[in-house]
Write an enzyme that holds these catalytic residues in place. Structure first.
Site, short mmCIF file in Angstrom:
data_model
loop_
_atom_site.label_atom_id
_atom_site.label_comp_id
_atom_site.label_asym_id
_atom_site.label_seq_id
_atom_site.Cartn_x
_atom_site.Cartn_y
_atom_site.Cartn_z
N SER A 70 21.76 8.91 -55.58
CA SER A 70 22.53 9.77 -56.21
C SER A 70 23.72 9.39 -57.64
O SER A 70 22.64 8.79 -58.79
CB SER A 70 23.90 10.03 -55.43
OG SER A 70 24.87 11.06 -56.04
N ASP A 125 25.10 15.12 -62.11
CA ASP A 125 24.45 13.07 -62.30
C ASP A 125 23.36 13.29 -61.77
O ASP A 125 22.00 14.02 -61.89
CB ASP A 125 25.23 13.48 -60.58
CG ASP A 125 25.09 13.75 -59.51
OD1 ASP A 125 24.27 14.49 -59.56
OD2 ASP A 125 25.34 12.78 -58.39
N ASP A 139 20.92 12.61 -59.21
CA ASP A 139 20.05 13.47 -58.45
C ASP A 139 20.66 14.87 -58.37
O ASP A 139 19.80 15.60 -57.80
CB ASP A 139 19.92 13.06 -56.91
CG ASP A 139 21.25 13.23 -56.57
OD1 ASP A 139 22.10 12.88 -57.08
OD2 ASP A 139 21.60 13.28 -55.62
N ASP A 150 23.13 16.57 -57.74
CA ASP A 150 23.79 17.78 -56.70
C ASP A 150 25.07 17.61 -57.41
O ASP A 150 26.13 18.35 -55.49
CB ASP A 150 23.47 17.39 -55.36
CG ASP A 150 24.15 15.53 -55.78
OD1 ASP A 150 24.53 15.65 -56.15
OD2 ASP A 150 24.19 14.89 -53.83
#
EC number: 5.4.2.10
Length: 445
Positions: A102, A241, A243, A245
């Site tokens: 992430s 960000d 990834d 999400d």
């Protein structure tokens, strides 16, 4: 519930090459997951990853382990986490796997699973996988080995899904948007989505090299996008960000619009259209300004523990649809099963178009109250929060703040720290109150 050895609240995560994040564990994890997942369903698993250099290593290891357990593997390559959740659903796969840490630096990585409906894997299945990890790896017979293929049109499928969340009778023509992809998984997705909807897009953080993910760009590092919005005289900025999400936004004045303000916009828009079910879920760290602004509109507000997993749990318990964190994890269960930064941005832009309003105008009714966070380190096994001195200091501050203020004291889950958070109308007053409580914690340590 049994104690977990490998899975945390958001899968497995750590520094690459040490602890749990090794190719050896990834191979065994793929096999163990394959053993559990092969007991039912399609025997098909989708794997996606972000842009970390270690993603290739873990992808190969997971692929080998799953194949050894007899599962067919479909590779997506670099794709956002919510894209893996979406395509797991549409392909009717038994599970989806995301290789990502992430918003963490490139030297960290992680592995998490989605169930067949695109939600996070059931706790009991994670425990079953952990049980299989304790067994020796035994490959299925050769004729039962899983096959590996690549989803060639994964990017196009997800772009169309994202665009489908924007009103068909509207466009983004005339808007100039800065999009920061954090050198992460959205680099080849997000700019295309907003361009195809008609916006003029200035992309930054869109040149991943394996080691620059989240490095001074993206939703956790907002300075560059704020500067770019002002320099380009853009209407707004969207920062994602690594990834994809999580989302933060920037208005035309270069001011950051955080997750709390995004939740306010989405709730107001849903209420105006008569589609708001129940209220809004925030967390213990959500700004009191969100609570007060929603109260003024008679929209219920509830707080969960910090973490999008807990936001989701409370949404399901209350049968509400909209929730999230001030850090930018936004859940709208009418538009997906997990946090999706691109879709959240599209929903905000849809609200702007429907109301013919700017980002500044949509957030203006919500007053963000000053919030001060002080971390106090303590020694020993005792709990400073049980001290009468600390309780008295908290009671004094809460009495002085009244309904326009809030105090939150909590222990860190990873360090010997007490986090003292105070909110109120005046920053200097809030700071003084936070220091008063912090001093009480120190004296009780």
């Amino acid at each position: 519930m049994s104690e977990r050895k490998f899975f945390g609240t958001d899968g497995i995560r750590g520094k690459v090459g040490s602890g749990q994040m090794t190719p050896e564990l990834a191979l065994k994890l793929g096999w163990a997951a394959g053993r559990v997942l092969s007991r039912s369903g399609t025997k098909k698993v989708i794997i996606g990853k972000d842009t970390r250099i270690s993603g290739y290593m873990f992808e190969s290891a997971l692929e080998a382990g799953l194949s050894a357990a007899g599962l067919n593997v479909m590779l997506m390559g670099p794709m956002p986490t919510p894209a893996v959740a979406y395509l797991t659903r549409t392909f009717r796969a038994e599970a989806g796997v995301v290789i990502s840490a992430s918003h963490n630096p490139y030297y960290d990585n992680g592995i998490k699973f989605f169930s067949t409906d695109g939600s996070k894997l059931d706790d009991n299945l994670e425990l079953e996988i952990e049980a299989e990890l304790e067994k020796p790896l035994v490959c299925v017979e050769s004729h039962l080995l899983g096959k590996v293929s690549r989803i060639e049109d994964a990017r196009g499928r997800y772009i169309e899904y994202c665009k489908g969340n924007f009103p068909a009778d509207q466009t983004l023509t005339g808007l100039k948007i800065v999009v920061d992809c954090a050198h992460g998984a959205t680099y080849h997705i997000a700019p295309a989505v907003f361009r195809e909807l008609g916006a003029e897009v200035i992309a930054i953080g869109d040149k991943p090299n394996g080691v620059n993910i989240n490095d001074k760009v993206g939703a956790t590092s907002m300075a560059k996008i704020c500067e770019t919005v002002l320099a380009e005289t853009a209407d707004l900025g969207i920062a994602l960000d690594g990834d994809g999400d999580r989302i933060m936004m920037v208005n035309s004045k270069g001011e950051v619009i955080d997750g709390d303000q995004i939740l306010y916009i989405l709730a107001c828009d849903a209420k105006a259209r008569g589609v708001l079910r129940g209220g809004v879920v925030g967390t213990l760290m959500s700004n009191l300004g969100l609570d007060l602004a929603l109260q003024a509109l008679d929209i219920p507000f509830a707080r969960s523990k910090v973490g999008d997993r807990y936001v989701m749990e409370l949404l399901k318990e209350l049968d509400w649809r909209i929730g999230g964190e001030n850090s930018g994890h936004i859940l709208n269960l009418d538009h997906g099963t997990t946090g999706d930064g691109i879709v959240a941005g599209i929903l905000v832009l849809a609200a702007m178009r429907r109301q013919n309003a700017t980002l500044e105008q949509l957030t203006a009714p919500m007053e963000m109250l000053p919030q001060v966070l002080v971390n106090v380190r303590f020694e020993g096994e005792h709990d400073p929060l049980s001290s009468d001195k600390v309780k008295a200091a908290q009671a004094q501050v809460e009495s002085e703040l009244g309904v326009r203020g809030r105090v939150l004291l909590r222990k860190s889950g990873t360090e010997p720290l007490i986090r003292v958070m105070v909110e109120g109308d005046d920053h200097n007053t809030v700071l003084a109150h936070a220091n008063l409580i912090a001093d009480a914690v120190k004296s009780a340590s």
